[in-house]
Design a protein around this motif. Structure first.
Motif: not given
Length: 274
Positions: A104-127
């Motif tokens: 996830k560090t690689n994933l979110y880091g890659a997304v952050a390098r591609r956009t300056d928008r707030l990142i959202l995930s599909g994590t739900n309460l059960d997780d």
């Protein structure tokens, strides 16, 4: 959102409230029901102020990418498909107990390098009830989890998916990344992940189980099945599948006996003492 505000609101209304409070967003879309449902809802609320980002790698089945591309084309998403680079990370490849943190560090880091928008995930309460080191990585990248904020669990996500018109996707089986099949401490190798996926597809095509996992453990391969599928496996079918999976593993350079067992969530995960 306060408790008084949530009283009388449906799960969809709570989610829409959370999403409508955002100026813009970028969603990490894995291709599973959670992220696809979140992306669908966000697109309808935010329009072109939301972008979708899907990472490909040897740990992501091709059908997850195809599913994401198809829904993006149908719904008109802004979809960015990229390689997050976790297979270049020796910490991830070593498959430690907190492997998901490095993923996830690689994933979110890659997304952050591609956009300056707030990142959202599909994590739900059960997780939140499981050991999820990926959530630590999310926290470090200021990732938000709208389902959690709206008090939505997995059952509610599936109901939302159906309500949003996603049809059969609402019943999509949970499918963690292929690296989750490899026992903690065994190095993550693309050829082994490809073998795992091929073996699972063979089992699914043969038995049509509700759940199937090909687990790679130290010196052996274990096919885990839901109880009904396991009970239906007679001696002939068992021998035939075992031979097929041994051949698939051998072609990938993995020589190991094959056995069958009941499905257990996260059974290759070994949480070692500190």
């Amino acid at each position: 959102m306060t408790l008084s505000m949530t009283l009388g609101m449906t799960a969809r209304q709570r989610l829409e409230h959370e999403l409508s409070s955002l100026d813009q967003a970028a969603i990490a879309v894995s291709g599973g029901v959670d992220s696809l449902t979140l992306a669908t809802a966000a697109q309808r609320i935010l329009g072109d102020r939301v972008s979708m980002h899907h990472a490909t790698s040897p740990a992501v089945p091709a059908e997850a990418t195809a599913r994401t591309r198809a829904l993006a084309a149908f719904q008109g998403w802004s979809l960015d498909v990229f390689d997050a680079g976790e297979f270049d990370d020796p910490d991830y490849r070593a498959n430690p107990v907190n492997r998901c943190f490095f993923c996830k560090t690689n994933l979110y880091g890659a997304v952050a390098r591609r956009t300056d928008r707030l990142i959202l995930s599909g994590t739900n309460l059960d997780d939140l009830g499981e050991y999820r080191p990926g959530l630590d990585a999310a926290s470090r990248h200021n990732v938000r989890h709208p389902f959690v904020e709206a008090g939505i669990d997995k059952r509610m996500v599936r109901a939302l998916a159906a309500e949003l018109g996603l049809g059969a996707l609402s019943e999509l089986a949970s499918a963690p990344c292929l690296s989750s099949r490899i026992e903690t401490g065994i190095r993550i190798e693309p050829r082994v992940l490809a073998m795992v996926h091929e073996a699972e597809q063979r089992v699914i095509a043969t038995l049509r189980p509700r759940t199937a996992r090909c687990r790679v453990r130290a010196g052996r391969i274990v096919i885990e099945l839901d109880e009904d599928a396991l009970q239906s496996l007679d001696d002939g079918a068992r021998a035939s599948l075992e031979a097929a999976i041994v051949a698939i593993a051998s072609a990938a350079g993995l020589q190991a006996p094959v056995s069958f067992a009941p499905y257990r969530n996260g059974s290759t995960f070994i949480r070692r003492p500190a």
